[in-house]
Scaffold this active site. Sequence first.
Site, PDB file in Angstrom:
ATOM      1  N   PRO A   2     -30.328  27.160  25.862  1.00 32.81           N
ATOM      2  CA  PRO A   2     -29.931  26.022  26.695  1.00 32.81           C
ATOM      3  C   PRO A   2     -30.575  24.720  26.215  1.00 32.81           C
ATOM      4  O   PRO A   2     -31.752  24.687  25.888  1.00 32.81           O
ATOM      5  CB  PRO A   2     -30.423  26.405  28.100  1.00 32.81           C
ATOM      6  CG  PRO A   2     -31.368  27.534  27.919  1.00 32.81           C
ATOM      7  CD  PRO A   2     -31.111  28.157  26.588  1.00 32.81           C
ATOM      8  N   GLU A   3     -29.777  23.672  26.145  1.00 33.03           N
ATOM      9  CA  GLU A   3     -30.295  22.347  25.829  1.00 33.03           C
ATOM     10  C   GLU A   3     -30.323  21.510  27.113  1.00 33.03           C
ATOM     11  O   GLU A   3     -29.989  21.999  28.192  1.00 33.03           O
ATOM     12  CB  GLU A   3     -29.437  21.686  24.744  1.00 33.03           C
ATOM     13  CG  GLU A   3     -29.548  22.405  23.393  1.00 33.03           C
ATOM     14  CD  GLU A   3     -29.056  21.564  22.219  1.00 33.03           C
ATOM     15  OE1 GLU A   3     -29.019  20.324  22.345  1.00 33.03           O
ATOM     16  OE2 GLU A   3     -28.703  22.144  21.190  1.00 33.03           O
TER      17      GLU A   3
END
Length: 283
Positions: A2-3
């Site tokens: 996840p960013e």
Amino acid sequence: MPELPEVETVRRGLSPAMEGAVIKKAAVNRPDLRWPFPERMAERLTGRCVTALRRRSKYILADLDSGETLLVHLGMSGRMTVSGDPLGRFVHDHPKAQKHDHVVFDMDNGARITFNDPRRFGAMDLLETATADQHKLLAVLGPEPLGNSFHEEHLIAAFSGRNTPVKSALLDQGIIAGLGNIYVCEALFRAGISPKRKAGQIAAPRVGALVPIIKDVLTDAIKAGGSSLRDFRQADGELGYFQHSFDVYGREGEACRRAGCGGTVGRITQSGRSSFYCGKCQR
Ligand SMILES: [Zn+2]
């Protein structure tokens, strides 16, 4: 992995279930994730009201009425699920407990928040709210890309004299917090800058132009995440993983999407990570 937009989507999804609610029961099912949990974590969380749910870079920060803040990092594979939410935005039935459900919060509003992480690269910690910014994970971070301290002068000064490729400079969390591989590729494509170009050799106006582009790339992705949240009633309540279409990321061998370019998206490896870019229009 996840960013920032995915983490922000998780935060927004958790917010109606957690903000202003009391953690009635905290189940901590193992002693550690990536690092050991803080001492007596379940006890320190139980009975506490979540007064605010914030995000700094890729960390979710839940401020508690005890003066402590719960820091959550999803790592590579961490997933947060909301069930039984009284607002009806999520699945109503609590799912059966799964393997790797490491931490489970039952809120006083009926919501259950489950943190599942098969690879255990995630982390949780409890910090003093007043000095949270000085925590070792947070003190090293540069400005938030969507905040006011991320501006043209900041990026121009940070790039000045830097002999590393612009790709590495943008991944440097001390220059800008929370930017990862995917959105750096996307921002450099929109800016028409080659990921190989040395940061210090890009003319100041082109560096400055990267600032609004980075904000736009992230804002677009957060919008896509917001649409995914609206679909959760039909979904399984899992937050932060949504369909989003990219211009260059993952498109090796495909035609460049820039109107009139006619180039092909290529891929190179930089610092062990793939950079997708068009060699024709990114200079
Ligand atoms: Zn192109």
